[in-house]
Design a protein around this motif. Structure first.
Motif, PDB file in Angstrom:
ATOM      1  N   GLY A 132      -9.956  -4.735  -3.725  1.00 36.51           N
ATOM      2  CA  GLY A 132      -8.660  -4.834  -3.064  1.00 36.51           C
ATOM      3  C   GLY A 132      -8.339  -3.609  -2.227  1.00 36.51           C
ATOM      4  O   GLY A 132      -7.829  -3.726  -1.108  1.00 36.51           O
ATOM      5  N   LYS A 133      -8.627  -2.427  -2.756  1.00 36.40           N
ATOM      6  CA  LYS A 133      -8.335  -1.198  -2.017  1.00 36.40           C
ATOM      7  C   LYS A 133      -9.132  -1.149  -0.728  1.00 36.40           C
ATOM      8  O   LYS A 133      -8.599  -0.823   0.349  1.00 36.40           O
ATOM      9  CB  LYS A 133      -8.640   0.015  -2.887  1.00 36.40           C
ATOM     10  CG  LYS A 133      -8.284   1.332  -2.233  1.00 36.40           C
ATOM     11  CD  LYS A 133      -8.489   2.501  -3.193  1.00 36.40           C
ATOM     12  CE  LYS A 133      -8.074   3.820  -2.547  1.00 36.40           C
ATOM     13  NZ  LYS A 133      -8.257   4.964  -3.490  1.00 36.40           N
ATOM     14  N   PRO A 173       0.806  -1.223   0.000  1.00 38.85           N
ATOM     15  CA  PRO A 173       0.000   0.000   0.000  1.00 38.85           C
ATOM     16  C   PRO A 173       0.838   1.272   0.000  1.00 38.85           C
ATOM     17  O   PRO A 173       1.870   1.364   0.664  1.00 38.85           O
ATOM     18  CB  PRO A 173      -0.845  -0.123   1.270  1.00 38.85           C
ATOM     19  CG  PRO A 173      -0.152  -1.138   2.116  1.00 38.85           C
ATOM     20  CD  PRO A 173       0.525  -2.066   1.170  1.00 38.85           C
ATOM     21  N   TYR A 217      -4.957  -0.944  -7.117  1.00 41.35           N
ATOM     22  CA  TYR A 217      -5.344  -2.101  -6.312  1.00 41.35           C
ATOM     23  C   TYR A 217      -6.135  -3.092  -7.151  1.00 41.35           C
ATOM     24  O   TYR A 217      -6.790  -2.717  -8.131  1.00 41.35           O
ATOM     25  CB  TYR A 217      -6.161  -1.651  -5.107  1.00 41.35           C
ATOM     26  CG  TYR A 217      -5.376  -0.863  -4.097  1.00 41.35           C
ATOM     27  CD1 TYR A 217      -4.772  -1.489  -3.014  1.00 41.35           C
ATOM     28  CD2 TYR A 217      -5.214   0.515  -4.229  1.00 41.35           C
ATOM     29  CE1 TYR A 217      -4.036  -0.766  -2.082  1.00 41.35           C
ATOM     30  CE2 TYR A 217      -4.475   1.241  -3.308  1.00 41.35           C
ATOM     31  CZ  TYR A 217      -3.884   0.598  -2.236  1.00 41.35           C
ATOM     32  OH  TYR A 217      -3.150   1.315  -1.324  1.00 41.35           O
TER      33      TYR A 217
END
Length: 732
Positions: A607-608, A583, A589
C-alpha cells in the motif's frame, strides 16, 4: 472468495464525458452494475437540507428563537434579590447642610438594603464583628450589588495636600486575613449568592489588614466591575501618581453571572449562505471578531443547513436580538455549556434531498437503486467539492467539473510556488463576469494594485497574494505571497492532494479485491471495548475529556490493525471496518496478500509503495522527502488519517412527490416556522402545515432522507444512485 468470483464493479459508458472529469480526481468506479437515471438537485436551496448530528446522536433542529435560558436566569436573579434584600423607608431632613438646604417639608425615599439575616449568616462564617460592619456598609453602598447604580468615590489628589480630588471608582472590600483554606472557601461561596467576584490576595506587611503576620485575605469586588484586576497583588502602597488611580472610570459592562458557564451554544439555520459568510455577518452585527465563533464543521452554501455554534461570554439575549437584522439566517435554542465546539465534534449530518425532473418511466430504476444502496452502499470517495468545482477556464473539457485545488497542492509540495500562484489567479469557470474580467486584466498588465481595486474582498486567497505582490520589491516573492494566505486555506490545498491520492488508491483496491470485502493485508479500524454501549452523557463526557487533552488537533488517529489470513478465515471483521490511510507521516499502510493475474508472477501489493508511486509518477511528488524549506507546504506537517473504504447511508428512505412549478418549495425546513413562505402550489393541512405533495402535479421528484458520518459526502450517495447522471441546477 477469489478475486474472479467477485462481482465486477461497473462504470456507465453513457456518461463518458462526465467520467473523464471524475477520473481526474480518482472517482473511477461504482459499487453495483445497475443503471442510473438523470435528475436535478439544488433547484432551490430547500431541495438540499443538512442537519448536524451531535455526539449523542441527536439531530439538530431550530425550534425556538427566544432567549428562554436568559429569562430563567432573570427569574432566579429576581428571586435571589427578594430573598436577600428588603425595602426600607428612610426619612430625610431637607434642612441637612450637606444637601444644600430646601423647604421644611420632609420627604421619604425607598431604599433597598440587604436583609439583616444575611449578616447574621456571614457572622457565623466570619466570626469577626468588624468584618460584619464593614460588609454591611459595603453591600448597602449603591453600585456594589448587581442591579444598583454605581456611586463614584472622590479620591485624594496625588499631592496629598487635601486639594481638589479626582473622580474614581468603588474600591473592593478586603476582609480579615485567614490561613484556613476551608474557611476561605466558605467565604467565596457566601459571596456568590450576590453574584460578586471574589479572589484571594496577599497583602504587603504594611497593609492595615495584614495583622499578626497573616497576609492572605479574601477580596470582594463591586458588581460594577471597577475593582482591581483579579489575581493581582494589592497595590495600595504604590505611588499615588499611578495613572490608574488618577483617571479611573467606571466599567458599566454587566458582570458575568456567578456559576454560569462561560460558553453560549446556539443553533443556526441558514439558507443560501456559506458558514463563513454567515458567521461574518453575526460578527459584524455584534461588533466582534468572527473568529470568536466556534463550529463543529462547515456546511453547504446552496442548501438550508442547521448546525451548532458556540461563542465565549455572550449572553443569549444579545444573540437573539440579531434575528431581526439577519437575512437568510435564524439563530435560537440557546444554552450555556462548559466547553466550546471544535472541528470534528459531531457524529455527522442528516440529509433530506429532493431530486427533480425524474422520468416517470424510470421510477422502478430509482427504487432498485435505493434498495442497492441499502444493501451494498458505495465507495466512500472524497466528493468533487473537496477539490473545488470552479476550474480554470483554460483547462480542457475533462477537468472543467472537478477543479484544481489538488493540483495546486501538488505544486506546493514540489516547491513550484510561481506555478501555484499562476493557477490560483487564473479565471475560473463559475466566477462572475466581473471577476473574470478583473483577473484577465491582471494577467495582461500584472498590475497588483489595480487588481486589488477590482477583485472583491471576499476573495481572501487572491487578495492575500496580490497584497504581497503590490508591496515594493516583492513582485517575485512567490513563497511570501503563498504564505500570506490564511492558514486554513493553505491547508486546504495539501488536504485536497491527500484526498486525491486516497481516491486513486481506493479505486485500485476495489478494482482488485471488490466491494464490501475484507482481504489479507487490509487495515481495519479497532474500537475499544470500553467505548461500546456508552450513554449519551458518557459520550459527551468522553468528548469533553478529549477537548481538554487537545485531541481536537488530530493527535488521536484511529486505532488500526493489519488483517491476517486467520482473521479472514474467521470473518473477524466486517467490511465496514476496512479503512485506507490518508497519506501522512504518522499513518501505517496496508500490505495486501499476493495476487496473480494472467501473465503475472505472484507478488505482494504494498500500500505504501502504491501511494508513493502514484504521487511520484503522476505529479512528481515525493511523500517523504521535502524539496524546499517551507514546513507548512511539506508532508512532514501532515500526520495523515484513516478513512473508511465503504459507505452505507443510515436510515435511507425514498418518497416520490409530484409538482407543477419548479420554483415552489417541496420540502419543509427549519426556516419555515419563522419565515413566511410562498406556498401557492401546495395544499395545506387544516393546521396550516404544508403538504409536500400535490396529487395532480405533472412532474415527478424523489425525496431522499438518510444520515452520514462526519466527513462523508452526500453527493457520493447521489452519484452511486444516479450513476453520475444527477446534476446540480444552474440558471446559466
Amino acid at each position: 472468495m477469489s478475486p474472479k468470483s467477485i462481482p465486477t464493479v461497473s462504470a456507465n459508458n453513457n456518461q463518458k464525458n462526465i467520467q473523464e472529469g471524475e477520473h481526474a480526481i480518482g472517482l473511477e468506479l461504482f459499487a453495483n452494475t445497475l443503471s442510473g437515471f438523470p435528475a436535478i438537485f439544488k433547484t432551490l436551496n430547500s431541495d438540499f437540507i443538512v442537519q448536524e448530528i451531535t455526539e449523542s446522536g441527536e439531530v439538530c433542529s431550530l425550534t425556538e428563537l427566544e432567549p428562554l435560558v436568559d429569562r430563567e436566569l432573570e427569574r432566579k436573579e429576581k428571586a435571589m434579590l427578594e430573598n436577600t434584600t428588603v425595602t426600607k423607608i428612610i426619612e430625610e431632613d431637607d434642612n441637612d447642610d450637606d444637601r444644600g438646604g430646601g423647604d421644611a417639608n420632609e420627604s421619604s425615599n425607598n431604599v433597598v438594603v440587604v436583609k439583616e439575616e444575611i449578616f447574621e449568616e456571614f457572622k457565623k462564617i466570619s466570626g469577626s464583628e468588624e468584618d460584619v460592619e464593614r460588609l454591611r456598609a459595603f453591600l448597602n453602598t449603591p453600585g456594589v450589588r448587581r442591579g444598583t447604580q454605581p456611586l463614584l468615590q472622590v479620591l485624594e489628589d496625588g499631592d496629598g495636600d487635601g486639594g481638589e480630588g479626582k473622580i474614581g471608582i468603588l474600591e473592593p472590600l478586603v476582609l480579615a486575613p485567614s490561613k484556613d483554606k476551608e474557611h476561605r472557601k466558605q467565604l467565596h461561596a457566601f459571596f456568590r449568592q450576590f453574584q460578586l467576584d471574589t479572589d484571594s490576595v496577599t497583602l504587603d506587611n504594611g497593609h492595615p489588614n495584614a495583622t499578626n503576620g497573616q497576609n492572605l485575605c479574601i477580596r470582594v469586588h463591586p458588581s460594577s466591575g471597577g475593582g482591581k484586576k483579579r489575581g493581582a497583588r494589592d497595590d495600595d502602597n504604590k505611588s499615588k501618581n499611578n495613572k490608574r488611580h488618577k483617571k479611573a472610570t467606571p466599567d458599566t459592562r454587566p458582570k458575568w453571572p456567578a456559576d454560569l458557564p462561560t460558553t453560549l451554544q446556539f443553533v443556526m439555520c441558514k439558507s443560501g449562505r456559506d458558514t463563513t459568510d454567515a458567521l461574518n455577518q453575526l460578527g459584524n452585527l455584534l461588533k466582534c471578531n468572527p473568529k470568536r465563533f466556534q463550529i463543529a464543521g462547515t456546511k453547504d452554501k446552496r442548501a438550508v443547513t442547521t448546525q451548532r455554534i458556540s461563542v465565549y461570554k455572550y449572553r443569549a439575549y444579545r444573540l437573539a436580538s440579531l434575528n431581526k437584522a439577519c437575512k437568510d439566517i435564524k439563530i435560537g435554542n440557546f444554552t450555556y455549556v462548559e466547553r466550546p465546539l471544535y472541528f470534528g465534534k459531531s457524529m455527522g449530518n442528516a440529509f433530506i434531498i429532493c431530486l427533480r425532473n425524474i422520468d416517470e418511466r424510470l421510477k422502478e430504476t430509482v427504487i432498485a437503486g435505493i434498495n442497492a444502496l441499502r444493501e451494498t452502499g458505495t465507495i466512500n470517495y472524497f466528493g468533487a467539492q473537496r477539490f473545488g468545482n470552479v476550474s480554470s477556464t483554460t483547462q480542457d473539457a475533462s477537468e472543467t467539473s472537478t477543479g484544481t485545488t489538488h493540483k495546486i497542492g501538488a505544486l506546493l509540495l514540489n516547491g513550484k510556488f510561481k506555478e501555484a500562484v499562476d493557477v490560483i489567479l487564473q479565471p475560473k469557470m463559475k466566477e462572475s463576469t466581473k471577476i473574470k474580467q478583473a483577473k484577465e486584466k491582471y494577467l495582461e498588465t500584472k498590475d497588483a494594485q489595480e487588481a486589488l481595486r477590482t477583485i472583491p474582498r471576499f476573495m481572501h486567497i487572491e487578495r492575500a497574494i496580490l497584497e504581497v505582490q503590490a508591496a515594493k520589491g516583492r513582485e517575485n516573492d512567490f513563497c511570501g505571497q503563498l504564505t500570506a494566505i490564511p492558514s486554513k486555506m493553505k491547508r486546504m490545498y495539501i488536504n485536497a492532494y491527500q484526498s486525491y491520492l486516497w481516491n486513486k488508491v481506493a479505486s485500485e483496491r476495489v478494482r482488485k479485491f471488490g466491494i464490501n470485502t475484507v482481504v489479507e493485508g487490509d487495515l481495519v479500524a479497532i474500537i475499544d471495548d470500553e467505548d461500546n454501549g456508552k450513554t449519551a452523557e458518557e459520550i459527551q463526557k468522553h468528548s469533553d475529556e478529549a477537548y481538554d487533552k487537545g485531541l481536537k488537533r488530530g493527535e488521536n488517529l484511529k486505532k488500526v490493525k493489519l488483517v491476517t489470513a486467520e482473521d479472514v478465515s474467521k470473518n473477524a471483521f466486517d467490511p465496514s471496518d476496512v479503512v485506507l490511510p490518508v497519506p501522512g507521516h504518522a499513518v501505517i499502510y496496508p500490505s495486501w496478500a499476493a495476487t496473480k493475474a494472467d501473465g503475472e508472477d505472484d507478488k505482494t501489493l504494498d500500500g505504501k509503495a502504491l501511494f508513493h508511486e502514484l504521487a511520484m509518477n503522476k505529479d512528481g511528488v515525493d511523500l517523504e522527502l521535502t524539496k524546499h524549506s517551507i514546513m507548512e507546504f511539506s508532508m512532514r506537517s501532515y500526520p495523515g488519517d484513516y478513512r473508511r473504504l465503504f459507505l452505507k447511508p443510515k436510515d435511507l428512505e425514498c418518497e416520490f412527490m409530484r409538482y407543477d412549478d419548479s420554483k415552489i418549495d417541496l420540502l419543509k425546513t427549519d426556516m419555515d416556522a419563522f419565515v413566511k413562505k410562498n406556498m401557492k402550489n401546495t395544499d395545506e393541512d387544516d393546521d396550516g402545515d404544508k403538504k409536500v405533495e400535490k396529487k395532480g402535479g405533472k412532474l415527478l421528484a424523489a425525496k431522499l432522507s438518510f444520515k452520514l458520518g462526519a466527513g462523508n459526502y452526500a453527493t457520493m450517495i447521489l452519484r452511486e444512485l444516479t450513476k453520475a447522471q444527477a446534476r446540480e441546477y444552474s440558471s446559466h
